[in-house]
Design an enzyme around this catalytic site. Structure first.
Site, PDB file in Angstrom:
ATOM      1  N   HIS A   1       0.832  -1.208   0.000  1.00 52.56           N
ATOM      2  CA  HIS A   1       0.000   0.000   0.000  1.00 52.56           C
ATOM      3  C   HIS A   1       0.866   1.256   0.000  1.00 52.56           C
ATOM      4  O   HIS A   1       0.725   2.126   0.851  1.00 52.56           O
ATOM      5  CB  HIS A   1      -0.961  -0.016   1.194  1.00 52.56           C
ATOM      6  CG  HIS A   1      -2.084  -0.981   1.016  1.00 52.56           C
ATOM      7  ND1 HIS A   1      -2.096  -2.235   1.593  1.00 52.56           N
ATOM      8  CD2 HIS A   1      -3.232  -0.891   0.294  1.00 52.56           C
ATOM      9  CE1 HIS A   1      -3.215  -2.864   1.236  1.00 52.56           C
ATOM     10  NE2 HIS A   1      -3.911  -2.069   0.445  1.00 52.56           N
ATOM     11  N   ASN A   2       1.721   1.361  -0.989  1.00 52.25           N
ATOM     12  CA  ASN A   2       2.613   2.507  -1.126  1.00 52.25           C
ATOM     13  C   ASN A   2       2.114   3.395  -2.276  1.00 52.25           C
ATOM     14  O   ASN A   2       1.042   3.169  -2.827  1.00 52.25           O
ATOM     15  CB  ASN A   2       4.045   1.997  -1.374  1.00 52.25           C
ATOM     16  CG  ASN A   2       4.054   0.941  -2.470  1.00 52.25           C
ATOM     17  OD1 ASN A   2       3.338   1.090  -3.482  1.00 52.25           O
ATOM     18  ND2 ASN A   2       4.809  -0.130  -2.286  1.00 52.25           N
ATOM     19  N   TRP A   3       2.906   4.376  -2.609  1.00 54.58           N
ATOM     20  CA  TRP A   3       2.510   5.306  -3.670  1.00 54.58           C
ATOM     21  C   TRP A   3       2.221   4.593  -4.986  1.00 54.58           C
ATOM     22  O   TRP A   3       1.333   4.989  -5.740  1.00 54.58           O
ATOM     23  CB  TRP A   3       3.587   6.391  -3.841  1.00 54.58           C
ATOM     24  CG  TRP A   3       3.504   7.174  -5.141  1.00 54.58           C
ATOM     25  CD1 TRP A   3       4.494   7.303  -6.068  1.00 54.58           C
ATOM     26  CD2 TRP A   3       2.394   7.942  -5.638  1.00 54.58           C
ATOM     27  NE1 TRP A   3       4.086   8.077  -7.122  1.00 54.58           N
ATOM     28  CE2 TRP A   3       2.781   8.490  -6.884  1.00 54.58           C
ATOM     29  CE3 TRP A   3       1.106   8.198  -5.172  1.00 54.58           C
ATOM     30  CZ2 TRP A   3       1.952   9.290  -7.654  1.00 54.58           C
ATOM     31  CZ3 TRP A   3       0.272   8.996  -5.946  1.00 54.58           C
ATOM     32  CH2 TRP A   3       0.695   9.534  -7.165  1.00 54.58           C
ATOM     33  N   ARG A   4       2.934   3.525  -5.259  1.00 53.96           N
ATOM     34  CA  ARG A   4       2.685   2.802  -6.512  1.00 53.96           C
ATOM     35  C   ARG A   4       1.233   2.323  -6.566  1.00 53.96           C
ATOM     36  O   ARG A   4       0.567   2.443  -7.589  1.00 53.96           O
ATOM     37  CB  ARG A   4       3.636   1.607  -6.654  1.00 53.96           C
ATOM     38  CG  ARG A   4       5.037   2.041  -7.014  1.00 53.96           C
ATOM     39  CD  ARG A   4       6.017   0.891  -7.050  1.00 53.96           C
ATOM     40  NE  ARG A   4       7.337   1.422  -7.348  1.00 53.96           N
ATOM     41  CZ  ARG A   4       7.810   1.619  -8.580  1.00 53.96           C
ATOM     42  NH1 ARG A   4       7.091   1.290  -9.622  1.00 53.96           N
ATOM     43  NH2 ARG A   4       9.003   2.135  -8.767  1.00 53.96           N
TER      44      ARG A   4
ATOM     45  N   GLN B   1      -6.051 -16.922  -4.100  1.00 60.41           N
ATOM     46  CA  GLN B   1      -6.305 -15.993  -5.204  1.00 60.41           C
ATOM     47  C   GLN B   1      -7.545 -16.414  -5.992  1.00 60.41           C
ATOM     48  O   GLN B   1      -8.364 -15.578  -6.365  1.00 60.41           O
ATOM     49  CB  GLN B   1      -5.089 -15.924  -6.147  1.00 60.41           C
ATOM     50  CG  GLN B   1      -3.907 -15.165  -5.585  1.00 60.41           C
ATOM     51  CD  GLN B   1      -4.184 -13.683  -5.401  1.00 60.41           C
ATOM     52  OE1 GLN B   1      -4.612 -13.260  -4.344  1.00 60.41           O
ATOM     53  NE2 GLN B   1      -3.946 -12.887  -6.446  1.00 60.41           N
TER      54      GLN B   1
ATOM     55  N   ASP C   1      -9.327  -0.125  -7.150  1.00 65.79           N
ATOM     56  CA  ASP C   1      -8.553  -0.608  -6.015  1.00 65.79           C
ATOM     57  C   ASP C   1      -8.114  -2.061  -6.228  1.00 65.79           C
ATOM     58  O   ASP C   1      -7.037  -2.468  -5.807  1.00 65.79           O
ATOM     59  CB  ASP C   1      -9.404  -0.493  -4.748  1.00 65.79           C
ATOM     60  CG  ASP C   1      -8.553  -0.353  -3.497  1.00 65.79           C
ATOM     61  OD1 ASP C   1      -7.333  -0.140  -3.628  1.00 65.79           O
ATOM     62  OD2 ASP C   1      -9.117  -0.452  -2.391  1.00 65.79           O
TER      63      ASP C   1
ATOM     64  N   HIS D   1      -6.521   7.631  -2.088  1.00 62.14           N
ATOM     65  CA  HIS D   1      -7.413   6.748  -1.333  1.00 62.14           C
ATOM     66  C   HIS D   1      -6.753   5.891  -0.250  1.00 62.14           C
ATOM     67  O   HIS D   1      -7.424   5.451   0.672  1.00 62.14           O
ATOM     68  CB  HIS D   1      -8.195   5.841  -2.291  1.00 62.14           C
ATOM     69  CG  HIS D   1      -7.430   4.602  -2.645  1.00 62.14           C
ATOM     70  ND1 HIS D   1      -6.379   4.620  -3.512  1.00 62.14           N
ATOM     71  CD2 HIS D   1      -7.552   3.326  -2.194  1.00 62.14           C
ATOM     72  CE1 HIS D   1      -5.881   3.393  -3.595  1.00 62.14           C
ATOM     73  NE2 HIS D   1      -6.571   2.588  -2.813  1.00 62.14           N
ATOM     74  N   ASP D   2      -5.454   5.618  -0.343  1.00 60.40           N
ATOM     75  CA  ASP D   2      -4.795   4.797   0.689  1.00 60.40           C
ATOM     76  C   ASP D   2      -3.657   5.556   1.367  1.00 60.40           C
ATOM     77  O   ASP D   2      -2.777   4.947   1.987  1.00 60.40           O
ATOM     78  CB  ASP D   2      -4.238   3.499   0.073  1.00 60.40           C
ATOM     79  CG  ASP D   2      -5.230   2.348   0.173  1.00 60.40           C
ATOM     80  OD1 ASP D   2      -6.107   2.397   1.046  1.00 60.40           O
ATOM     81  OD2 ASP D   2      -5.124   1.404  -0.643  1.00 60.40           O
TER      82      ASP D   2
HETATM   83 ZN   LIG Z   1      -6.198   0.656  -2.063  1.00 52.36          ZN
END
Ligand SMILES: [Zn+2]
EC number: 3.1.4.-
Length: 867
Positions: free
Chosen positions: A559-562, A773, A720, A599-600
């Site tokens: 959950h980083n900038w990427r 998955q 997302d 958003h994150d």
């Molecule tokens: Zn997200």
């Protein structure tokens, strides 16, 4: 003396009543009374009437007083007085009626009924279930209680006050009545009544005197009882008040614990079998996702009762205190409407009207329908109920307290009402106190979080700005001295070519490019949306904003900038390439892309559940969608800084609308809300197919704000989760990043919380990833992309990818399962008895035949062992 006839004596006595009275009083009455009372201690010589008279009187008095000492039962004491009195005044029956207030109205209720000289206590005592209640506005009794005077009715048929109600009920014919009130100061405590002088005569003046004389005893007894009752009430009240005051200020805690503690501690003073407290939902306006079904017409708007301040009446919790038998407390969250404490609708009525309701003999009540028969397996029945609102100082009804069945079986009276009311009042205050406490706490939590934020998050500095907006290098001046055109020139050079950078593509991959490049791509999108000029976004502010957003993301595994960028890029692509833009205004599109980038922001690599379990201040601050609300607040905080506020030149209405859309978009990324919006979105897609052409549908949807918001919320989910809809070579790498972050949380759960993580977060179960998955795709993701590609065929590439990815993951899952099966068979052959060693095959590129390539440019997780 022989010449005196019986007739003459009678005539003499009739004409000399005073003599006759004195004669009988002295000569016979004491003896007869003594006999009647059968007091073994009386040793009176009846030959000496004059001296004996007073002695006899005192014997009677002592006898009565002895009786009082021996028994603490008020009714028994009054009974023995009335029994004697009924003989003395030759009344056919005597009765005692207690005076009380219920619901603010006075009434008289039978307590001792139909006493005569031969009665036994048991047959005259009226049990609460069988009492007859007289309102004060009818009957001779009511008149006595109101006038507070003795009344002697010779012939009831001539009396306007008389009411034949009880005669009809008991099949008795009342002819004459002698009745008097028992007073405590100015207050009526009871009424005592004698009916029908024996032999069809009327009650005389002498009877009245006798009646009043002996009434003093009854009066005394009842007064003593009444005083002790009052004293008891005052004591209980005092104890409750004292306790409440102490508790409220001694230890402040959250509202429910406060209630619970309060009611639990005072249970001994609450003179009842059971009580329940219903807590009312305090929300005045619904969340957007709960409003949608109403706006969509799927759920009818609420039309039920409301509290005086306009809230829908909804008891979110009932606490049931059982005091009879084995004491027990039951907490019932989200109680069903037919829960025994709610089914009568009395608590709802109290919450709606704010009135205290005191209901006796619930079985006979036809306004509220109390549960007939036992409420549970204990066989306990509801008989009398006292229900009252719990009101805070803001006059809001926060709950309803209902007390059931007074311990002595009598109905609740005014004293109980006052007592319980004072308790309810204190609880109301304590609520306000906890409200204040909550607010204080929130402020404190907020401050902690913001400090944390500031220390971590650094706004884009001037130096950093020069990395992209190179005004010093090119013009040798700071950006604020440059014209917008000059800045545009630089950015034209600096920002990537949209086509080359693939920003319009669903298959965009961040993996090969550095993070700074992603910031530049993000900036470029605002130009592509044509909102920079339109909404007068200063370009320096735009650059600073997106640079700051990228810095607002922590450098964590997934959950980083990427990830933030990818979600923004997918939003941009859905709008532009997916052609969803046509439903939204430019302002809305800008807000949606901005929301997606933000958003994150400030994600910690752990989910909402972890925040709750670890007691993080964020969890204390936000009740639901914990992290999402934090991302939203963080984003809004950024926008509060004028140097990075891209909305700074919007007018008030535009600004509010943009923030409103961001509110919904960011909260909507909470996957917990996804299931709430699924069917609504599907219906919109279905509806779109009923329109003749794209134009009329677009015109319709553009103007339907609710449906637009639902589409937007679903777009946020699609963005997302978009990694799952990327080409396999991207998905296979990103899935490992997601998994790696989950495993890190799993490690924290082990070390910090000392709990075992769920399989998804357990790195020892890494080999199960393909299976997980598959489940995730089937259960969550497929619907989103299937529906979107049905909605707009331009989005088909995403759906195609997810179908392919499912195939790939399934193959891996099957492969793993086959391997496990083979190992198991092998083990059974070799070591049929010994326990197997744990087999944890690592999912590496090599072992699974190169299907999952090792991410070369992807940021490596420091703890992800399989990468
Ligand atoms: Zn997200």
């Amino acid at each position: 003396m022989s010449g005196i006839t019986e007739e003459a004596v009678e005539k003499f006595l009739d004409s000399n009543p005073v003599f006759a009275k004195e004669y009988y009083d002295l000569k016979f009455r004491p003896g007869i009374i003594s006999e009647l009372l059968s007091t073994n201690k009386t040793n009176v010589d009846f030959s000496q009437y004059h001296t004996m008279s007073s002695l006899e009187e005192s014997e009677i008095v002592f006898d009565l007083i002895r009786g009082f000492q021996d028994t603490i039962n008020t009714e028994k004491c009054v009974f023995s007085v009335l029994k004697r009195l009924s003989f003395m005044i030759q009344a056919d029956r005597m009765s005692l009626f207690m005076y009380r207030m219920r619901n603010g109205t006075a009434e008289l209720a039978t307590r001792l009924f139909n006493i005569n000289k031969d009665s036994t206590f048991e047959e005259c005592l009226v049990v609460p279930d069988c009492e007859i209640v007289f309102p004060l506005d009818t009957g001779v009794l009511g008149f006595v209680a109101q006038s507070k005077k003795i009344i002697n009715v010779a012939d009831v048929s001539q009396d306007t006050h008389f009411c034949s109600f009880v005669d009809n009920l008991t099949e008795y014919a009342t002819k004459s009545i002698l009745a008097a009130p028992v007073m405590n100061g100015k207050d009526v405590v009871a009424v005592i009544m004698a009916i029908n002088k024996i032999d069809g005569k009327v009650f005389t003046k002498t009877d009245e005197e006798m009646f009043l004389k002996y009434l003093n005893f009854a009066n005394l007894i009842l007064k003593v009882f009444h005083l002790s009752y009052l004293h008891n009430c005052e004591t209980r009240k005092g104890q409750i008040l004292l306790w409440s005051a102490n508790k409220v200020f001694e230890e402040l805690t959250d509202i429910e614990r406060q209630f619970h503690k309060a009611f639990y501690t005072v249970r001994a003073f609450l003179n009842c079998d059971r009580y329940s407290v219903g807590l009312l939902d305090m929300t005045k306006t619904k969340e957007f996702f709960d409003q949608w079904p109403i706006l969509m017409g799927e759920v009818p708007p609420y039309s039920g009762p409301k509290t005086p301040d306009g809230r829908e009446i909804s008891f979110y919790k009932v606490i049931d205190y059982i005091l009879h038998g084995k004491e027990e407390i039951k907490v019932i969250p989200n109680p069903p409407a037919d829960h025994w404490a709610l089914c009568s609708k009395l608590p709802t009525y109290v919450a709606e009207n704010g009135l205290i309701c005191n209901i006796m003999n619930t079985a006979a009540d036809d306004y509220f329908e109390f549960q007939k028969g036992a409420v549970d397996e204990s066989g306990w029945l509801v008989k009398n109920v006292l229900s009252m609102p719990i009101v805070n100082k803001k006059e809001e009804i926060v709950g309803v307290a209902t007390f059931y069945n007074r311990k002595d079986g009598k109905p609740f009276d005014e004293m109980d009402e006052v007592l319980m009311e004072s308790l309810a009042q204190f609880l109301g205050w304590s609520v306000l106190n906890t409200d204040t406490y909550d607010k204080m706490n929130k402020l404190e939590n907020r401050r902690d979080i913001y400090q944390d934020m500031v220390s971590y998050h650094v706004k884009c500095s001037n130096d950093e700005l020069q990395i992209i907006l190179k005004t010093k290098e090119i013009y040798d001046k700071p950006p604020d001295e440059c014209e917008e055109d000059e800045l545009y020139e630089i950015l034209q050079e600096e920002l990537p070519d949209p086509d080359q950078a693939d920003i319009y593509e669903f298959h965009f991959s961040d993996l090969p490019v550095p993070e700074l490049f992603l910031v530049k791509c993000a900036i470029q999108m605002y130009y592509e949306l044509e909102v920079v000029d339109k909404f007068h976004i200063p370009q320096e502010v735009l650059v600073r904003f997106l640079f700051s957003v990228s810095k607002g993301y922590r450098k964590i595994t997934y959950h980083n900038w990427r990830h933030g960028f990818n979600v923004g890029q997918t939003m941009f692509t859905l709008l532009m390439t997916g052609k969803l833009k046509r439903y939204f205004t430019d302002l809305e599109a800008m807000a949606m892309v901005t929301a997606a980038f933000c958003h994150d922001i400030d994600h910690r690599g752990t989910n909402n559940l972890y925040q709750m379990k670890s007691g993080h201040p964020l969890a204390k601050l936000h009740g639901s969608s914990i992290l999402e609300r934090h991302h939203l607040e963080f984003s809004k905080t950024l926008l509060k800084d004028e140097s990075i506020n891209i909305y700074q030149n919007l007018n008030r209405r535009q600004y509010d609308h943009a923030l409103h859309m961001m509110d919904i978009a960011i909260i909507a990324t909470d996957l917990a809300l996804y299931f709430k919006k699924r069917s609504m979105f599907q219906k919109i897609v279905d509806q779109s197919k009923t329109y003749e052409n794209e134009k009329t549908w677009t015109e319709y949807l553009m103007l339907d704000q609710t449906r637009k918001e639902i589409v937007m919320a679903m777009m946020m989910t699609a963005c997302d989760l978009s990694a799952i809809a990327k080409p396999w070579e991207i998905q296979s790498k990103v899935a490992l990043l997601v998994a790696a972050e989950f495993w890190e949380q799993g490690d924290l759960e082990r070390t910090v919380l000392q709990q075992n993580p769920i399989p998804m977060m357990d790195r020892n179960k890494a080999a199960e990833l393909p299976k997980l998955q598959c489940g995730f795709i089937d259960f969550v993701c497929t619907f989103v992309y299937k529906e979107f590609s049905r909605f707009h065929s331009e989005i088909q590439p995403m759906y195609d990818n997810i179908l392919n990815n499912k195939k790939e993951w399934k193959a891996l899952a099957d492969e793993y399962e086959a391997k496990m099966k083979a190992l198991e068979e092998e083990r059974q052959k070799k070591e049929p008895i010994q326990a197997p060693k744990p087999v944890v095959p690592a999912v590496t590129g090599k072992e699974n035949g190169g299907n999952v390539p090792v991410g070369e440019q992807a940021p490596q997780s420091k703890s992800c062992s399989i990468l």
